[in-house]
Motif scaffolding. Structure first.
Motif, PDB file in Angstrom:
ATOM      1  N   PHE A  92      -7.225   3.478  -7.445  1.00 19.21           N
ATOM      2  CA  PHE A  92      -7.085   2.723  -6.206  1.00 19.21           C
ATOM      3  C   PHE A  92      -6.111   1.551  -6.293  1.00 19.21           C
ATOM      4  O   PHE A  92      -5.905   0.850  -5.303  1.00 19.21           O
ATOM      5  N   LEU A  93      -5.505   1.338  -7.433  1.00 16.57           N
ATOM      6  CA  LEU A  93      -4.464   0.314  -7.538  1.00 16.57           C
ATOM      7  C   LEU A  93      -3.108   0.943  -7.834  1.00 16.57           C
ATOM      8  O   LEU A  93      -2.241   0.319  -8.426  1.00 16.57           O
ATOM      9  N   SER A  94      -2.939   2.163  -7.413  1.00 17.79           N
ATOM     10  CA  SER A  94      -1.655   2.838  -7.603  1.00 17.79           C
ATOM     11  C   SER A  94      -0.723   2.497  -6.441  1.00 17.79           C
ATOM     12  O   SER A  94      -1.158   2.061  -5.379  1.00 17.79           O
ATOM     13  N   ALA A  95       0.552   2.718  -6.649  1.00 16.69           N
ATOM     14  CA  ALA A  95       1.527   2.461  -5.585  1.00 16.69           C
ATOM     15  C   ALA A  95       1.224   3.313  -4.359  1.00 16.69           C
ATOM     16  O   ALA A  95       1.404   2.868  -3.219  1.00 16.69           O
ATOM     17  N   ASN A  96       0.724   4.523  -4.577  1.00 12.30           N
ATOM     18  CA  ASN A  96       0.385   5.409  -3.468  1.00 12.30           C
ATOM     19  C   ASN A  96      -0.715   4.801  -2.586  1.00 12.30           C
ATOM     20  O   ASN A  96      -0.598   4.764  -1.372  1.00 12.30           O
ATOM     21  N   TRP A  97      -1.782   4.334  -3.222  1.00 15.37           N
ATOM     22  CA  TRP A  97      -2.875   3.723  -2.445  1.00 15.37           C
ATOM     23  C   TRP A  97      -2.426   2.444  -1.757  1.00 15.37           C
ATOM     24  O   TRP A  97      -2.767   2.189  -0.604  1.00 15.37           O
ATOM     25  N   ILE A  98      -1.676   1.622  -2.463  1.00 10.50           N
ATOM     26  CA  ILE A  98      -1.226   0.345  -1.897  1.00 10.50           C
ATOM     27  C   ILE A  98      -0.311   0.594  -0.701  1.00 10.50           C
ATOM     28  O   ILE A  98      -0.372  -0.127   0.299  1.00 10.50           O
ATOM     29  N   SER A  99       0.533   1.645  -0.755  1.00  7.73           N
ATOM     30  CA  SER A  99       1.409   1.926   0.383  1.00  7.73           C
ATOM     31  C   SER A  99       0.605   2.389   1.602  1.00  7.73           C
ATOM     32  O   SER A  99       0.984   2.123   2.735  1.00  7.73           O
ATOM     33  N   ARG A 100      -0.505   3.084   1.353  1.00  4.05           N
ATOM     34  CA  ARG A 100      -1.342   3.538   2.477  1.00  4.05           C
ATOM     35  C   ARG A 100      -2.271   2.441   2.988  1.00  4.05           C
ATOM     36  O   ARG A 100      -2.628   2.424   4.162  1.00  4.05           O
ATOM     37  N   MET A 101      -2.679   1.549   2.091  1.00 10.35           N
ATOM     38  CA  MET A 101      -3.579   0.452   2.461  1.00 10.35           C
ATOM     39  C   MET A 101      -3.047  -0.844   1.863  1.00 10.35           C
ATOM     40  O   MET A 101      -3.560  -1.323   0.850  1.00 10.35           O
ATOM     41  N   PRO A 102      -1.998  -1.425   2.458  1.00  8.99           N
ATOM     42  CA  PRO A 102      -1.348  -2.597   1.849  1.00  8.99           C
ATOM     43  C   PRO A 102      -2.261  -3.800   1.661  1.00  8.99           C
ATOM     44  O   PRO A 102      -2.030  -4.620   0.782  1.00  8.99           O
ATOM     45  N   VAL A 103      -3.293  -3.906   2.441  1.00  9.59           N
ATOM     46  CA  VAL A 103      -4.176  -5.057   2.332  1.00  9.59           C
ATOM     47  C   VAL A 103      -5.073  -4.970   1.090  1.00  9.59           C
ATOM     48  O   VAL A 103      -5.627  -5.972   0.652  1.00  9.59           O
ATOM     49  N   LEU A 104      -5.166  -3.784   0.490  1.00  3.43           N
ATOM     50  CA  LEU A 104      -6.045  -3.586  -0.652  1.00  3.43           C
ATOM     51  C   LEU A 104      -5.697  -4.513  -1.816  1.00  3.43           C
ATOM     52  O   LEU A 104      -6.564  -5.224  -2.331  1.00  3.43           O
ATOM     53  N   LEU A 105      -4.439  -4.536  -2.231  1.00  2.00           N
ATOM     54  CA  LEU A 105      -4.032  -5.384  -3.351  1.00  2.00           C
ATOM     55  C   LEU A 105      -4.237  -6.851  -3.021  1.00  2.00           C
ATOM     56  O   LEU A 105      -4.690  -7.635  -3.859  1.00  2.00           O
ATOM     57  N   GLU A 106      -3.940  -7.227  -1.778  1.00  2.00           N
ATOM     58  CA  GLU A 106      -4.141  -8.608  -1.343  1.00  2.00           C
ATOM     59  C   GLU A 106      -5.614  -9.009  -1.465  1.00  2.00           C
ATOM     60  O   GLU A 106      -5.939 -10.093  -1.929  1.00  2.00           O
TER      61      GLU A 106
END
Length: 75
Positions: A21-35
């Motif tokens: 869930f911290l991959s570039a793929n997940w972050i691109s689909r859910m940008p708020v996740l990393l934040e």
């Protein structure tokens, strides 16, 4: 009469398979996740919460350039 301050118990939260869930793929689909993860890390420190992300694929995780986040790679 003085108030007695309750002691906080330190908590260490270990999250396995971080690349899931911290991959570039997940972050691109859910940008708020990393934040949100970074916010939890920042706010959790003063409340005695530590986060550890474990992965066997560190190259698949997003590089985090944030003061409260430290990376340690062990091979």
């Amino acid at each position: 009469m003085g108030r007695v301050k309750a002691q906080s118990t330190p908590v260490l939260l270990i999250i396995e398979e971080a690349h899931a869930f911290l991959s570039a793929n997940w972050i691109s689909r859910m940008p708020v996740l990393l934040e949100r993860v970074a916010r939890i890390a920042r706010r959790g420190r003063k409340r005695w919460l530590g986060l550890v992300f474990v992965t066997q694929l560190p190259h698949s995780t997003v590089a985090v350039d944030s003061a409260p986040v430290q990376r340690l790679l062990v091979e």
